[in-house]
Design an enzyme around this catalytic site. Structure first.
Site, PDB file in Angstrom:
ATOM      1  N   PHE A 173       0.823  -1.214   0.000  1.00 49.42           N
ATOM      2  CA  PHE A 173       0.000   0.000   0.000  1.00 49.42           C
ATOM      3  C   PHE A 173       0.860   1.268   0.000  1.00 49.42           C
ATOM      4  O   PHE A 173       0.374   2.331  -0.399  1.00 49.42           O
ATOM      5  CB  PHE A 173      -0.854   0.081   1.286  1.00 49.42           C
ATOM      6  CG  PHE A 173      -1.924  -0.958   1.432  1.00 49.42           C
ATOM      7  CD1 PHE A 173      -3.169  -0.778   0.859  1.00 49.42           C
ATOM      8  CD2 PHE A 173      -1.695  -2.115   2.169  1.00 49.42           C
ATOM      9  CE1 PHE A 173      -4.171  -1.724   1.012  1.00 49.42           C
ATOM     10  CE2 PHE A 173      -2.690  -3.059   2.331  1.00 49.42           C
ATOM     11  CZ  PHE A 173      -3.928  -2.867   1.756  1.00 49.42           C
ATOM     12  N   THR A 187      -4.346   2.188  -8.507  1.00 49.27           N
ATOM     13  CA  THR A 187      -5.504   3.089  -8.558  1.00 49.27           C
ATOM     14  C   THR A 187      -6.113   3.146  -9.955  1.00 49.27           C
ATOM     15  O   THR A 187      -5.416   2.911 -10.952  1.00 49.27           O
ATOM     16  CB  THR A 187      -5.050   4.511  -8.135  1.00 49.27           C
ATOM     17  OG1 THR A 187      -6.103   5.426  -8.406  1.00 49.27           O
ATOM     18  CG2 THR A 187      -3.813   4.965  -8.888  1.00 49.27           C
ATOM     19  N   TYR A 214       0.831  12.273  -9.436  1.00 47.14           N
ATOM     20  CA  TYR A 214       0.491  11.087  -8.634  1.00 47.14           C
ATOM     21  C   TYR A 214       0.133   9.907  -9.542  1.00 47.14           C
ATOM     22  O   TYR A 214       0.684   8.802  -9.388  1.00 47.14           O
ATOM     23  CB  TYR A 214      -0.687  11.401  -7.696  1.00 47.14           C
ATOM     24  CG  TYR A 214      -1.377  10.165  -7.160  1.00 47.14           C
ATOM     25  CD1 TYR A 214      -0.743   9.333  -6.234  1.00 47.14           C
ATOM     26  CD2 TYR A 214      -2.661   9.806  -7.584  1.00 47.14           C
ATOM     27  CE1 TYR A 214      -1.371   8.181  -5.748  1.00 47.14           C
ATOM     28  CE2 TYR A 214      -3.293   8.663  -7.104  1.00 47.14           C
ATOM     29  CZ  TYR A 214      -2.641   7.859  -6.189  1.00 47.14           C
ATOM     30  OH  TYR A 214      -3.255   6.720  -5.722  1.00 47.14           O
ATOM     31  N   ARG A 259     -16.829  10.772  -9.438  1.00 52.59           N
ATOM     32  CA  ARG A 259     -15.981   9.721  -8.876  1.00 52.59           C
ATOM     33  C   ARG A 259     -16.844   8.510  -8.551  1.00 52.59           C
ATOM     34  O   ARG A 259     -18.037   8.648  -8.279  1.00 52.59           O
ATOM     35  CB  ARG A 259     -15.271  10.212  -7.589  1.00 52.59           C
ATOM     36  CG  ARG A 259     -14.268  11.359  -7.813  1.00 52.59           C
ATOM     37  CD  ARG A 259     -13.058  10.891  -8.583  1.00 52.59           C
ATOM     38  NE  ARG A 259     -12.029  11.904  -8.793  1.00 52.59           N
ATOM     39  CZ  ARG A 259     -11.937  12.670  -9.885  1.00 52.59           C
ATOM     40  NH1 ARG A 259     -12.833  12.585 -10.848  1.00 52.59           N
ATOM     41  NH2 ARG A 259     -10.922  13.527 -10.012  1.00 52.59           N
TER      42      ARG A 259
HETATM   43  P1  NAD Z   1      -2.370   7.160   2.677  1.00 52.82           P
HETATM   44  O1  NAD Z   1      -1.674   8.349   2.148  1.00 52.82           O
HETATM   45  O2  NAD Z   1      -3.484   7.339   3.654  1.00 52.82           O
HETATM   46  O3  NAD Z   1      -1.314   6.177   3.383  1.00 52.82           O
HETATM   47  C1  NAD Z   1      -0.058   5.897   2.815  1.00 52.82           C
HETATM   48  C2  NAD Z   1       0.777   5.218   3.868  1.00 52.82           C
HETATM   49  O4  NAD Z   1       2.053   4.892   3.291  1.00 52.82           O
HETATM   50  C3  NAD Z   1       1.076   6.102   5.100  1.00 52.82           C
HETATM   51  O5  NAD Z   1       0.891   5.361   6.280  1.00 52.82           O
HETATM   52  C4  NAD Z   1       2.535   6.508   4.929  1.00 52.82           C
HETATM   53  O6  NAD Z   1       3.199   6.745   6.152  1.00 52.82           O
HETATM   54  C5  NAD Z   1       3.089   5.285   4.204  1.00 52.82           C
HETATM   55  N1  NAD Z   1       4.288   5.599   3.403  1.00 52.82           N
HETATM   56  C6  NAD Z   1       4.459   6.632   2.551  1.00 52.82           C
HETATM   57  N2  NAD Z   1       5.702   6.587   2.021  1.00 52.82           N
HETATM   58  C7  NAD Z   1       6.306   5.495   2.531  1.00 52.82           C
HETATM   59  C8  NAD Z   1       7.589   4.905   2.359  1.00 52.82           C
HETATM   60  N3  NAD Z   1       8.505   5.448   1.530  1.00 52.82           N
HETATM   61  N4  NAD Z   1       7.888   3.779   3.042  1.00 52.82           N
HETATM   62  C9  NAD Z   1       6.975   3.226   3.890  1.00 52.82           C
HETATM   63  N5  NAD Z   1       5.757   3.750   4.107  1.00 52.82           N
HETATM   64  C10 NAD Z   1       5.424   4.868   3.434  1.00 52.82           C
HETATM   65  O7  NAD Z   1      -2.858   6.346   1.398  1.00 52.82           O
HETATM   66  P2  NAD Z   1      -4.178   5.468   1.176  1.00 52.82           P
HETATM   67  O8  NAD Z   1      -5.273   6.348   0.725  1.00 52.82           O
HETATM   68  O9  NAD Z   1      -4.351   4.575   2.321  1.00 52.82           O
HETATM   69  O10 NAD Z   1      -3.706   4.610  -0.100  1.00 52.82           O
HETATM   70  C11 NAD Z   1      -2.987   3.405   0.071  1.00 52.82           C
HETATM   71  C12 NAD Z   1      -2.658   2.838  -1.306  1.00 52.82           C
HETATM   72  O11 NAD Z   1      -3.871   2.614  -2.026  1.00 52.82           O
HETATM   73  C13 NAD Z   1      -1.823   3.766  -2.179  1.00 52.82           C
HETATM   74  O12 NAD Z   1      -0.885   2.982  -2.878  1.00 52.82           O
HETATM   75  C14 NAD Z   1      -2.834   4.399  -3.119  1.00 52.82           C
HETATM   76  O13 NAD Z   1      -2.217   4.727  -4.345  1.00 52.82           O
HETATM   77  C15 NAD Z   1      -3.822   3.284  -3.282  1.00 52.82           C
HETATM   78  N6  NAD Z   1      -5.212   3.685  -3.582  1.00 52.82           N
HETATM   79  C16 NAD Z   1      -5.841   4.610  -2.787  1.00 52.82           C
HETATM   80  C17 NAD Z   1      -7.177   4.921  -3.055  1.00 52.82           C
HETATM   81  C18 NAD Z   1      -7.938   5.920  -2.213  1.00 52.82           C
HETATM   82  O14 NAD Z   1      -9.081   6.264  -2.547  1.00 52.82           O
HETATM   83  N7  NAD Z   1      -7.409   6.392  -1.097  1.00 52.82           N
HETATM   84  C19 NAD Z   1      -7.841   4.311  -4.132  1.00 52.82           C
HETATM   85  C20 NAD Z   1      -7.142   3.385  -4.919  1.00 52.82           C
HETATM   86  C21 NAD Z   1      -5.834   3.073  -4.619  1.00 52.82           C
HETATM   87  O1  DAU Z   2      -9.543   7.186  -7.735  1.00 48.43           O
HETATM   88  C1  DAU Z   2      -8.684   6.712  -6.734  1.00 48.43           C
HETATM   89  C2  DAU Z   2      -7.948   7.854  -6.096  1.00 48.43           C
HETATM   90  O2  DAU Z   2      -8.886   8.539  -5.271  1.00 48.43           O
HETATM   91  C3  DAU Z   2      -6.744   7.411  -5.278  1.00 48.43           C
HETATM   92  O3  DAU Z   2      -5.803   6.809  -6.134  1.00 48.43           O
HETATM   93  C4  DAU Z   2      -6.109   8.617  -4.561  1.00 48.43           C
HETATM   94  O4  DAU Z   2      -5.047   8.172  -3.725  1.00 48.43           O
HETATM   95  C5  DAU Z   2      -7.179   9.282  -3.725  1.00 48.43           C
HETATM   96  O5  DAU Z   2      -6.651  10.436  -3.098  1.00 48.43           O
HETATM   97  C6  DAU Z   2      -8.386   9.655  -4.578  1.00 48.43           C
HETATM   98  O6  DAU Z   2      -8.031  10.703  -5.508  1.00 48.43           O
HETATM   99  P1  DAU Z   2      -8.988  11.961  -5.793  1.00 48.43           P
HETATM  100  O7  DAU Z   2      -8.171  13.064  -6.311  1.00 48.43           O
HETATM  101  O8  DAU Z   2     -10.157  11.550  -6.619  1.00 48.43           O
HETATM  102  O9  DAU Z   2      -9.510  12.233  -4.276  1.00 48.43           O
HETATM  103  P2  DAU Z   2      -9.739  13.599  -3.471  1.00 48.43           P
HETATM  104  O10 DAU Z   2     -10.461  13.207  -2.222  1.00 48.43           O
HETATM  105  O11 DAU Z   2      -8.498  14.400  -3.354  1.00 48.43           O
HETATM  106  O12 DAU Z   2     -10.743  14.382  -4.391  1.00 48.43           O
HETATM  107  C7  DAU Z   2     -12.000  13.823  -4.761  1.00 48.43           C
HETATM  108  C8  DAU Z   2     -12.650  14.790  -5.744  1.00 48.43           C
HETATM  109  O13 DAU Z   2     -13.012  15.980  -5.028  1.00 48.43           O
HETATM  110  C9  DAU Z   2     -11.742  15.230  -6.857  1.00 48.43           C
HETATM  111  O14 DAU Z   2     -12.523  15.405  -8.046  1.00 48.43           O
HETATM  112  C10 DAU Z   2     -11.197  16.583  -6.398  1.00 48.43           C
HETATM  113  C11 DAU Z   2     -12.358  17.136  -5.586  1.00 48.43           C
HETATM  114  N1  DAU Z   2     -11.978  18.015  -4.448  1.00 48.43           N
HETATM  115  C12 DAU Z   2     -11.014  17.587  -3.570  1.00 48.43           C
HETATM  116  C13 DAU Z   2     -10.635  18.384  -2.491  1.00 48.43           C
HETATM  117  C14 DAU Z   2      -9.561  17.928  -1.540  1.00 48.43           C
HETATM  118  C15 DAU Z   2     -12.627  19.237  -4.262  1.00 48.43           C
HETATM  119  O15 DAU Z   2     -13.527  19.602  -5.063  1.00 48.43           O
HETATM  120  N2  DAU Z   2     -12.259  20.012  -3.206  1.00 48.43           N
HETATM  121  C16 DAU Z   2     -11.270  19.659  -2.311  1.00 48.43           C
HETATM  122  O16 DAU Z   2     -10.965  20.457  -1.387  1.00 48.43           O
END
Ligand code: NAD
Ligand code: DAU
Length: 359
Positions: A79, A132, A158, A222
């Site tokens: 992750f 992602t 990203y 989304r």
């Molecule tokens: P997050 O930012 O909440 O957590 C990332 C974690 O990775 C943190 O605990 C951070 O300390 C750790 N980390 C960062 N750099 C590191 C390093 N160099 N070595 C070890 N640990 C490190 O992210 P998340 O939202 O939980 O996402 C987790 C994974 O899922 C990511 O790979 C992201 O691309 C993927 N993903 C996220 C979403 C989403 O909606 N959040 C959707 C699809 C995929």
């Molecule tokens: O689709 C998967 C991805 O979803 C993951 O890979 C990423 O790690 C995760 O951060 C997320 O990316 P998004 O950019 O879609 O998520 P975020 O919550 O940042 O934004 C969701 C949507 O809302 C996006 O269209 C941007 C918009 N947004 C976001 C913020 C922070 C706003 O309109 N206002 C805001 O202040």
């Protein structure tokens, strides 16, 4: 045991908690504890011998090789990443260092370890790379949802860094035979999400009487998935996914951002009524995100057909649970809203003029 990287972040900590609630197989959790990593998410495991936490970087080759040799995991669930699109626009370097170079280092350590394993253990080993849907770029309004065959077209630093890591994972399978699995998931929501992402940010700002910032017109769509459903999908892929394959994971519930924020405001109006007016009055439109993807949607037919996974939580029930969790865990939110987070809020929103929405 399994090695989980980034297990103190949002999805990683949900995955570790769910894993240990379901089975006794220990978890070795390697996390650098960046601003996004929070051991408080794992407080319930503080005295649990099944959870071994190591603070460290996936790019630290010596550390990772030592951990693999000592703990001999049967799988790695990867992750760890820099995950916030806006941060990648302000400062892409960390995204290349962790998501690209870090994944490369981890793959190399995994390969060296895996190549020395004995027959049965070697065959059973898995490297699950959590990626992602953003690697596919942006859909037009009438396009069919993303599938595993959709060409890559990443638009943010990203997304480009995650796409690069996906290509490395693919190559390590094709060239070296490392038994990899890659997943592409849509937007997750639920407990322990860092309040820089849209849903927890809006809940926190609403409560604190601050503006609810909508990028551009808020018409970006989304595909939202409750985090526990993502964790369940990852367990299925780890258990039964075919090495070398990719699996798309999504909730099938597409929503424009503005409609989502209005839904959050309506839930908050019911749960925590303001003395006067509604939370939607706090909505403001701010400058759009550069390169902002207009629409994501996932066709999750492959994982349903091959592995029998479907989401269990509807958006309607999941979002209510989520709002309730953040309201009940205000202390968690205020604990993370300090230090680096506050500096980030200044950086991200200072240059965006705010325009109120008439509601
Ligand atoms: P997050 O930012 O909440 O957590 C990332 C974690 O990775 C943190 O605990 C951070 O300390 C750790 N980390 C960062 N750099 C590191 C390093 N160099 N070595 C070890 N640990 C490190 O992210 P998340 O939202 O939980 O996402 C987790 C994974 O899922 C990511 O790979 C992201 O691309 C993927 N993903 C996220 C979403 C989403 O909606 N959040 C959707 C699809 C995929
Ligand atoms: O689709 C998967 C991805 O979803 C993951 O890979 C990423 O790690 C995760 O951060 C997320 O990316 P998004 O950019 O879609 O998520 P975020 O919550 O940042 O934004 C969701 C949507 O809302 C996006 O269209 C941007 C918009 N947004 C976001 C913020 C922070 C706003 O309109 N206002 C805001 O202040």
């Amino acid at each position: 045991m399994i090695l989980v990287t980034g297990g103190a972040g949002f999805i990683g900590s949900n995955f570790v908690l769910d894993w240990l609630a379901r089975c006794d197989e220990p978890v070795l959790n390697l996390d650098k504890l960046t601003y996004a990593g929070n051991l408080g998410n794992l407080a319930a495991l503080a005295d649990d011998p099944r959870h071994v936490f190591v603070k460290g970087d996936i790019g630290d080759t010596g550390l990772v090789a030592g951990l693999l040799a000592q703990h001999r995991p049967r799988a790695i669930v990867h992750f760890a990443a820099e995950s916030h699109v806006d941060r990648s626009i302000h400062g892409p370097a960390d995204f290349i260092t962790t998501n690209v170079d870090g994944t490369f280092s981890l793959l190399e350590a995994a390969r060296a370890y895996w190549q020395e394993l004995d027959g049965e253990f070697m065959t059973a080993f898995r490297f699950l790379h959590v990626s992602t849907d953003e690697v596919y770029g942006s859909l037009g309004p009438d396009d069919a949802p993303f599938t595993e065959a959709t060409p890559y077209a990443p638009n943010s630093p990203y997304a480009a860094s995650k796409a690069s890591s996906d290509h490395l994972v693919r190559a390590w399978h094709r060239t070296y035979g490392l038994p990899t699995l890659t997943t592409h998931c849509s937007n997750n929501y639920g407990p322990y999400q860092f309040p820089e992402k849209l849903i927890p940010l809006v809940i926190a700002n609403a409560r604190q009487g601050k503006p609810l910032p909508i990028y551009g017109d808020g018409g970006q769509r989304r595909d939202w998935l409750y985090v526990a459903d993502h964790c369940a999908a990852l367990r299925r892929v780890l258990a039964a996914g075919r090495p070398g394959e990719t699996y798309d994971i999504g909730g099938g519930e597409e929503l424009p951002n503005l409609a989502l924020v209005h839904t959050l405001c309506a839930i908050l109006d019911a749960r925590l009524p303001k003395a006067a007016g509604g939370y939607a009055e706090q909505i403001v439109h701010v400058a759009d995100r550069p390169g902002h993807d207009r629409r994501y949607a996932i066709d999750a037919a492959k994982i349903e057909r091959e592995l029998g996974w479907t989401p269990q939580e509807s958006f309607d029930s999941g979002i209510r649970k989520t709002v309730d969790w953040y309201l009940a865990n205000a202390a968690w939110v205020s604990a993370v809203q300090s230090g680096d987070y506050l500096r980030w809020v200044d950086t991200n929103y200072a240059a965006r003029a705010m325009h109120s929405e008439s509601v």
